[in-house]
Write a protein that holds these residues in place. Sequence first.
Motif, PDB file in Angstrom:
ATOM      1  N   LEU A  21       1.049  -1.048  -0.199  1.00  0.00           N
ATOM      2  CA  LEU A  21      -0.105  -0.147   0.119  1.00  0.00           C
ATOM      3  C   LEU A  21       0.862   1.121  -0.106  1.00  0.00           C
ATOM      4  N   CYS A  26      -0.827   2.169  -5.738  1.00  0.00           N
ATOM      5  CA  CYS A  26      -2.440   2.323  -4.729  1.00  0.00           C
ATOM      6  C   CYS A  26      -2.213   3.768  -3.636  1.00  0.00           C
ATOM      7  N   ILE A  34      -8.667  -2.227   0.947  1.00  0.00           N
ATOM      8  CA  ILE A  34      -8.132  -3.411   0.392  1.00  0.00           C
ATOM      9  C   ILE A  34      -8.733  -4.254  -0.017  1.00  0.00           C
ATOM     10  N   CYS A  43     -11.541  -2.057   6.024  1.00  0.00           N
ATOM     11  CA  CYS A  43     -12.113  -2.083   4.469  1.00  0.00           C
ATOM     12  C   CYS A  43     -13.931  -2.099   4.946  1.00  0.00           C
ATOM     13  N   ARG A  49      -7.390   2.559  -0.827  1.00  0.00           N
ATOM     14  CA  ARG A  49      -6.456   2.249  -0.685  1.00  0.00           C
ATOM     15  C   ARG A  49      -5.525   3.551  -0.309  1.00  0.00           C
ATOM     16  N   ASN A  53      -2.517   4.738   2.146  1.00  0.00           N
ATOM     17  CA  ASN A  53      -1.142   4.722   0.970  1.00  0.00           C
ATOM     18  C   ASN A  53      -0.897   6.600   1.983  1.00  0.00           C
TER      19      ASN A  53
END
Length: 88
Positions: A21, A26, A34, A43, A49, A53
């Motif tokens: 990530l 990403c 994710i 999630c 993502r 990041n």
Amino acid sequence: PTRTARFGVALVPEPGGTLRLKSKQCASDYTQPIQKGCPCCACSGGYTRARINELLQKNSPLAAQLMTHHNLAYMMALTTNMRNAILR
């Protein structure tokens, strides 16, 4: 799974088994969590993502917590699936 998460790597069922990530790939993915269908707070909580990041780039402790929770949830699901396959 926790040390892997601190380095910005998520465990996923995709080919290769990991998702980095921290990568530039990403950084622009604002559409996917994710892992789709994962019940973890990262999630299911709406973190994309790209957002994770950003948190990783800022060295935010929240990024490590979210990724650790995801990796542990992934390992628990994987272990449960393996156990069920053995019992069948």
